[in-house]
Design a protein around this motif. Sequence first.
Motif, PDB file in Angstrom:
ATOM      1  N   LEU A   8       0.892  -1.365  -0.023  1.00  0.00           N
ATOM      2  CA  LEU A   8       0.122   0.149  -0.049  1.00  0.00           C
ATOM      3  C   LEU A   8       0.994   1.129  -0.114  1.00  0.00           C
ATOM      4  N   GLU A   9       2.062   1.181   0.352  1.00  0.00           N
ATOM      5  CA  GLU A   9       2.799   2.510   0.659  1.00  0.00           C
ATOM      6  C   GLU A   9       3.701   2.504  -0.476  1.00  0.00           C
ATOM      7  N   ILE A  10       3.711   1.514  -1.598  1.00  0.00           N
ATOM      8  CA  ILE A  10       4.569   1.868  -2.732  1.00  0.00           C
ATOM      9  C   ILE A  10       3.891   2.859  -3.888  1.00  0.00           C
ATOM     10  N   GLU A  11       4.717   3.616  -4.260  1.00  0.00           N
ATOM     11  CA  GLU A  11       4.141   4.487  -5.227  1.00  0.00           C
ATOM     12  C   GLU A  11       3.976   3.748  -6.545  1.00  0.00           C
ATOM     13  N   ASP A  48      -3.080   6.950  -4.907  1.00  0.00           N
ATOM     14  CA  ASP A  48      -3.168   6.329  -6.067  1.00  0.00           C
ATOM     15  C   ASP A  48      -4.618   5.684  -6.577  1.00  0.00           C
ATOM     16  N   LEU A  49      -5.081   5.208  -5.486  1.00  0.00           N
ATOM     17  CA  LEU A  49      -6.425   4.868  -5.397  1.00  0.00           C
ATOM     18  C   LEU A  49      -7.348   5.760  -6.099  1.00  0.00           C
ATOM     19  N   THR A  50      -7.173   6.861  -5.611  1.00  0.00           N
ATOM     20  CA  THR A  50      -7.871   7.985  -6.011  1.00  0.00           C
ATOM     21  C   THR A  50      -7.754   8.213  -7.706  1.00  0.00           C
ATOM     22  N   ARG A  51      -6.614   8.208  -8.091  1.00  0.00           N
ATOM     23  CA  ARG A  51      -6.023   8.569  -9.319  1.00  0.00           C
ATOM     24  C   ARG A  51      -6.541   7.316 -10.180  1.00  0.00           C
ATOM     25  N   ALA A  52      -6.244   6.148  -9.912  1.00  0.00           N
ATOM     26  CA  ALA A  52      -6.519   4.796 -10.722  1.00  0.00           C
ATOM     27  C   ALA A  52      -8.046   4.692 -10.806  1.00  0.00           C
ATOM     28  N   ALA A 122       1.246   9.045  -9.930  1.00  0.00           N
ATOM     29  CA  ALA A 122       1.455  10.636  -9.349  1.00  0.00           C
ATOM     30  C   ALA A 122       1.927  11.723 -10.532  1.00  0.00           C
ATOM     31  N   GLU A 123       3.092  11.106 -11.261  1.00  0.00           N
ATOM     32  CA  GLU A 123       3.543  11.841 -12.386  1.00  0.00           C
ATOM     33  C   GLU A 123       2.635  12.006 -13.426  1.00  0.00           C
TER      34      GLU A 123
END
Length: 554
Positions: A8-11, A48-52, A122-123
């Motif tokens: 969970l903490e990996i980007e 990342d859940l938000t982005r995906a 994120a990028e």
Amino acid sequence: MSKGVAFLEIEAKLEKFAETAEAVAGTTKKLEKVAIVGDYLQSLNDADLTRAARYFAGHQFAQNDSRTTNVGGSILSAALSEATGFSGDDLYPRYVRLGDAGEVAEEVIKAVKHNTPTITLAETESLISRLSETRGTKNKIALLSAVLHRATPLEAKYLVKLLAGDLRIGLRESLVEDAIARSFVQPLEKVSYANMLLGDIGYTAVRARAADLQDVGMRLFHPIKFMLATPAADLTDIARTMPDEFLVEDKFDGIRAQAHVSDGRVAIYSRTMDEITHRFPELVQPLLTLPTDVIIDGEVVPAKDDAILPFSGLQKRLGRKKVGTQLLIAIPVVLVAYDLLYANGRVLIDEPLSARREVLERLIPASGPLRLSIAKSFNDASQLDNEFDAARARGNEGLMIKSPASFYKPGRRGREWMKLKRAIATLDVVVTAVEVGHGKRRHLLSDYTFAVKRSVDDDELLNIGKAYSGLTDAELAELTEYFKQHTIQEFGHGRVRLVQPTVVIEVTFDRVQPSNRHKSGFALRFPRILRLRPDKLPTDIDTLDTVRKLVDPT
């Protein structure tokens, strides 16, 4: 939720998102698509859940975020050329063969690059935000080409797909909601309801993971999907479907509109979920006079007093960034309100139409630039012939027939609402290619090739015809500039262009015939453009099944 907790903490990397998307595209089974997305979402941290979740739903930003990247086909093509060294002439045959800008990007990157995956979600989010903020075509191309230059083929494929606005993997937002519900063990109806209220499937996913879907408040100023009506075959169809008593309204020949009003602010949204307030400034003040916060569903109609004006006049206002005084005077509009989704701090969609109408009738005046639709009660469908004729005489398209018990179902097309229109064969289609005309139109892109969808669940576009007539020179001039900015590839020195499939038009024709000329297997005889449909999305166009039903047996 235990699956993937260690990660969970990996980007999260864009490459892994793309691999997941490829797996989704590789199956036609909805439950398998949902499971693949769900397993991936579980492995992500909240950011990342938000982005995906947003990206899988086809959104660059949250629905409640009005930003856009303004990156069209010409920018994508130029950036890809700059990143790979392939010219436009090199890219064109690949696009013709593959039919998808993302797949073209994957193929050409694979031919010249040997990059390792480095781009994160994120990028990706940062790039999308910077493209939104960047002014000037050259600056956008430089920004995008720099990222494509170091992208892997799969990263490039889905970055381009995301910027083009369509992943084309057979994944609708409702399936992403299902994946969220199953992954985080939440009722689907609660996930869908929260997403509707919040206007952000990414934030909804985070709240679902936290089991925090209670007491979700309505966020105004993001469009809620419109409830749709089913076409009635005839009066017998209405009699068979409707309850003993039903409501009947005129079906207006305007554009669907949703008005949000709160704290001195007004926003009007179209069926394509775009804000169109600036095109109808005369409606702002009447909406501000309402005594409470509201979300109204209705229709913007060209009208002068009680007389309905032709829809063609309204089209002149739709393409303008700013509507001048002369146009305001020449083509006045009214907003006819016929439903209420929110008022007095309460969400009303789960209340029956009869109750929603009662509140609406207390808020909306009977006449003026903001006016209430007239809803008559009927208990005999055979009486609708005269009512239909009267509606047509008033300048309207036909009738809307609604069950008083119907709940408001965003984005759904049910039989609780039915529509009875003029008896003329038409199709809603999307423009896929354009060509320079002849004679006085030799400087305009006036010849349009158009397509339907393969099916309700398959968005593959299948060309079915080409039309040369029906639009004014002014409309063609405006569209010519638009298509130049949204060209995927051009040839013949720009005489013919493949364009992004974003412009929806309504066409009529003499008949439909089987044909090997088009991939659809059919062709329209003597097609003519009836009008532009800026109120519709490409996902709203007709399907191949609709075409089959119209085939001339001779």
